[in-house]
Scaffold this motif. Sequence first.
Motif, PDB file in Angstrom:
ATOM      1  N   LEU A 185       0.822  -1.209   0.000  1.00 46.31           N
ATOM      2  CA  LEU A 185       0.000   0.000   0.000  1.00 46.31           C
ATOM      3  C   LEU A 185       0.862   1.267   0.000  1.00 46.31           C
ATOM      4  N   GLY A 186       1.736   1.419   0.977  1.00 45.99           N
ATOM      5  CA  GLY A 186       2.567   2.618   1.006  1.00 45.99           C
ATOM      6  C   GLY A 186       3.287   2.786   2.328  1.00 45.99           C
ATOM      7  N   ALA A 187       4.277   3.694   2.330  1.00 44.32           N
ATOM      8  CA  ALA A 187       5.125   3.908   3.502  1.00 44.32           C
ATOM      9  C   ALA A 187       4.677   5.133   4.286  1.00 44.32           C
ATOM     10  N   PHE A 188       4.879   5.067   5.597  1.00 42.40           N
ATOM     11  CA  PHE A 188       4.637   6.225   6.457  1.00 42.40           C
ATOM     12  C   PHE A 188       5.878   7.109   6.535  1.00 42.40           C
ATOM     13  N   GLY A 189       7.062   6.484   6.434  1.00 39.42           N
ATOM     14  CA  GLY A 189       8.301   7.242   6.538  1.00 39.42           C
ATOM     15  C   GLY A 189       9.372   6.410   7.203  1.00 39.42           C
ATOM     16  N   ASN A 190      10.495   7.067   7.525  1.00 37.39           N
ATOM     17  CA  ASN A 190      11.626   6.421   8.177  1.00 37.39           C
ATOM     18  C   ASN A 190      11.750   6.953   9.601  1.00 37.39           C
ATOM     19  N   TYR A 191      12.069   6.048  10.539  1.00 40.44           N
ATOM     20  CA  TYR A 191      12.080   6.420  11.946  1.00 40.44           C
ATOM     21  C   TYR A 191      13.272   5.792  12.664  1.00 40.44           C
ATOM     22  N   TYR A 192      13.754   6.511  13.699  1.00 40.87           N
ATOM     23  CA  TYR A 192      14.865   6.041  14.527  1.00 40.87           C
ATOM     24  C   TYR A 192      14.327   5.266  15.723  1.00 40.87           C
ATOM     25  N   TYR A 193      15.040   4.173  16.049  1.00 38.88           N
ATOM     26  CA  TYR A 193      14.728   3.384  17.245  1.00 38.88           C
ATOM     27  C   TYR A 193      16.047   3.088  17.947  1.00 38.88           C
ATOM     28  N   ILE A 194      16.192   3.558  19.181  1.00 40.24           N
ATOM     29  CA  ILE A 194      17.433   3.421  19.935  1.00 40.24           C
ATOM     30  C   ILE A 194      17.219   2.422  21.071  1.00 40.24           C
ATOM     31  N   PHE A 195      18.120   1.442  21.169  1.00 42.67           N
ATOM     32  CA  PHE A 195      18.026   0.392  22.180  1.00 42.67           C
ATOM     33  C   PHE A 195      19.285   0.417  23.046  1.00 42.67           C
ATOM     34  N   GLU A 196      19.102   0.463  24.366  1.00 42.77           N
ATOM     35  CA  GLU A 196      20.224   0.478  25.302  1.00 42.77           C
ATOM     36  C   GLU A 196      20.015  -0.608  26.350  1.00 42.77           C
ATOM     37  N   TRP A 197      21.041  -1.436  26.547  1.00 41.29           N
ATOM     38  CA  TRP A 197      20.964  -2.480  27.572  1.00 41.29           C
ATOM     39  C   TRP A 197      20.931  -1.845  28.947  1.00 41.29           C
ATOM     40  N   VAL A 198      20.107  -2.384  29.839  1.00 42.32           N
ATOM     41  CA  VAL A 198      20.027  -1.875  31.211  1.00 42.32           C
ATOM     42  C   VAL A 198      20.308  -3.010  32.185  1.00 42.32           C
ATOM     43  N   THR A 199      20.811  -2.661  33.334  1.00 42.08           N
ATOM     44  CA  THR A 199      21.127  -3.654  34.360  1.00 42.08           C
ATOM     45  C   THR A 199      19.843  -4.244  34.930  1.00 42.08           C
ATOM     46  N   PRO A 200      19.906  -5.415  35.544  1.00 37.95           N
ATOM     47  CA  PRO A 200      18.702  -5.982  36.176  1.00 37.95           C
ATOM     48  C   PRO A 200      18.080  -5.036  37.198  1.00 37.95           C
ATOM     49  N   GLU A 201      18.928  -4.283  37.909  1.00 32.29           N
ATOM     50  CA  GLU A 201      18.406  -3.340  38.904  1.00 32.29           C
ATOM     51  C   GLU A 201      17.636  -2.209  38.227  1.00 32.29           C
ATOM     52  N   GLN A 202      18.177  -1.698  37.130  1.00 32.92           N
ATOM     53  CA  GLN A 202      17.470  -0.648  36.387  1.00 32.92           C
ATOM     54  C   GLN A 202      16.167  -1.176  35.804  1.00 32.92           C
ATOM     55  N   ALA A 203      16.208  -2.397  35.300  1.00 35.29           N
ATOM     56  CA  ALA A 203      15.009  -2.985  34.706  1.00 35.29           C
ATOM     57  C   ALA A 203      13.909  -3.149  35.742  1.00 35.29           C
ATOM     58  N   GLU A 204      14.273  -3.582  36.939  1.00 34.14           N
ATOM     59  CA  GLU A 204      13.289  -3.767  37.999  1.00 34.14           C
ATOM     60  C   GLU A 204      12.641  -2.439  38.366  1.00 34.14           C
ATOM     61  N   ALA A 205      13.454  -1.384  38.391  1.00 33.64           N
ATOM     62  CA  ALA A 205      12.933  -0.072  38.752  1.00 33.64           C
ATOM     63  C   ALA A 205      12.011   0.484  37.679  1.00 33.64           C
ATOM     64  N   GLU A 206      12.173   0.025  36.437  1.00 35.67           N
ATOM     65  CA  GLU A 206      11.384   0.564  35.333  1.00 35.67           C
ATOM     66  C   GLU A 206      10.158  -0.279  34.990  1.00 35.67           C
ATOM     67  N   LYS A 207       9.968  -1.404  35.667  1.00 35.48           N
ATOM     68  CA  LYS A 207       8.872  -2.299  35.300  1.00 35.48           C
ATOM     69  C   LYS A 207       7.503  -1.635  35.394  1.00 35.48           C
ATOM     70  N   ASN A 208       7.366  -0.684  36.289  1.00 38.99           N
ATOM     71  CA  ASN A 208       6.082  -0.012  36.441  1.00 38.99           C
ATOM     72  C   ASN A 208       6.094   1.378  35.810  1.00 38.99           C
ATOM     73  N   GLY A 209       7.008   1.572  34.871  1.00 42.78           N
ATOM     74  CA  GLY A 209       7.127   2.870  34.219  1.00 42.78           C
ATOM     75  C   GLY A 209       6.170   3.011  33.056  1.00 42.78           C
ATOM     76  N   ILE A 210       6.622   3.706  32.015  1.00 45.25           N
ATOM     77  CA  ILE A 210       5.764   3.961  30.866  1.00 45.25           C
ATOM     78  C   ILE A 210       5.392   2.664  30.179  1.00 45.25           C
ATOM     79  N   SER A 211       4.136   2.484  29.898  1.00 45.60           N
ATOM     80  CA  SER A 211       3.668   1.239  29.300  1.00 45.60           C
ATOM     81  C   SER A 211       3.882   1.257  27.797  1.00 45.60           C
ATOM     82  N   ASN A 212       3.827   0.069  27.186  1.00 49.92           N
ATOM     83  CA  ASN A 212       3.948  -0.077  25.756  1.00 49.92           C
ATOM     84  C   ASN A 212       2.816   0.704  25.065  1.00 49.92           C
ATOM     85  N   PRO A 213       3.146   1.601  24.122  1.00 45.64           N
ATOM     86  CA  PRO A 213       2.097   2.450  23.530  1.00 45.64           C
ATOM     87  C   PRO A 213       1.154   1.731  22.564  1.00 45.64           C
ATOM     88  N   TYR A 214       1.422   0.485  22.185  1.00 45.68           N
ATOM     89  CA  TYR A 214       0.512  -0.233  21.305  1.00 45.68           C
ATOM     90  C   TYR A 214      -0.006  -1.490  22.000  1.00 45.68           C
TER      91      TYR A 214
END
Length: 236
Positions: free
Chosen positions: A207-236
């Motif tokens: 059908l067609g493209a919406f565009g090009n987008y950046y996605y940045i991924f950074e590894w986090v420690t288990p401690e950081q991950a635990e602290a973020e589990k109740n953070g911003i939820s998945n937007p979809y």
Amino acid sequence: IYVATTQSSETDRYYAVDVDLKRTNAIEGYHFDIVSRNVLIKAGERTGKVTLKGYYDHIQPTDSIAVTLQLLGAENEQFSIYNNWVNVRLHKCMPFNIDDYVGDMRMTCTFPFSTSQVTSFRIETEKKNDSTLIVKAPFDETHDLTLKFHTAKDNPFDTTIDLVEQIAFTDSYYGEVAMSTIDGVDSYYLPADRAFVLILNVFIPKLGAFGNYYYIFEWVTPEQAEAEKNGISNPY
């Protein structure tokens, strides 16, 4: 580093190599050493070589250092149109390990349908094999993304990533939305930071493209991950 002449000779030719300190910011004996200061171009041949040894632990991934080498020989053997020096940049090539990107990661991005908003949230990844990573459901609960890391040992500077066309999520209005990396625009990984950047084409198949987008991924420690589990939820 190869040394070349325009013509061969019937006899062996010897040259010396020295460091031009005025055009060098690398430190000899700390960042590098010259394995041999003598260059031999054998009879009948037109090339010789100089070998440098770098010190891995003394060079940081963000360093910008270089050494300028000067070839010393008879002046009547050098044409003015050719240089008798070379500037060599020293880079730290860190080894690739797929396990550095496995586990909890922080994903930062602008989404296709709200490009003015930057969102960060925690996701999980798992290893498929030594060069393939699965990003678990980054956009919805049913679609994973599969990434292929370039890890060729003969080219340690090739840090690109391939994401072949695949369905990334299902939108309530548009239906199935696909993503893929872009020819001529590299997605890449950063071994020193345990991170990677995807530059993706987002489109509806056939059908067609919406565009090009950046996605940045950074590894986090288990401690950081635990602290973020109740953070911003998945937007979809």
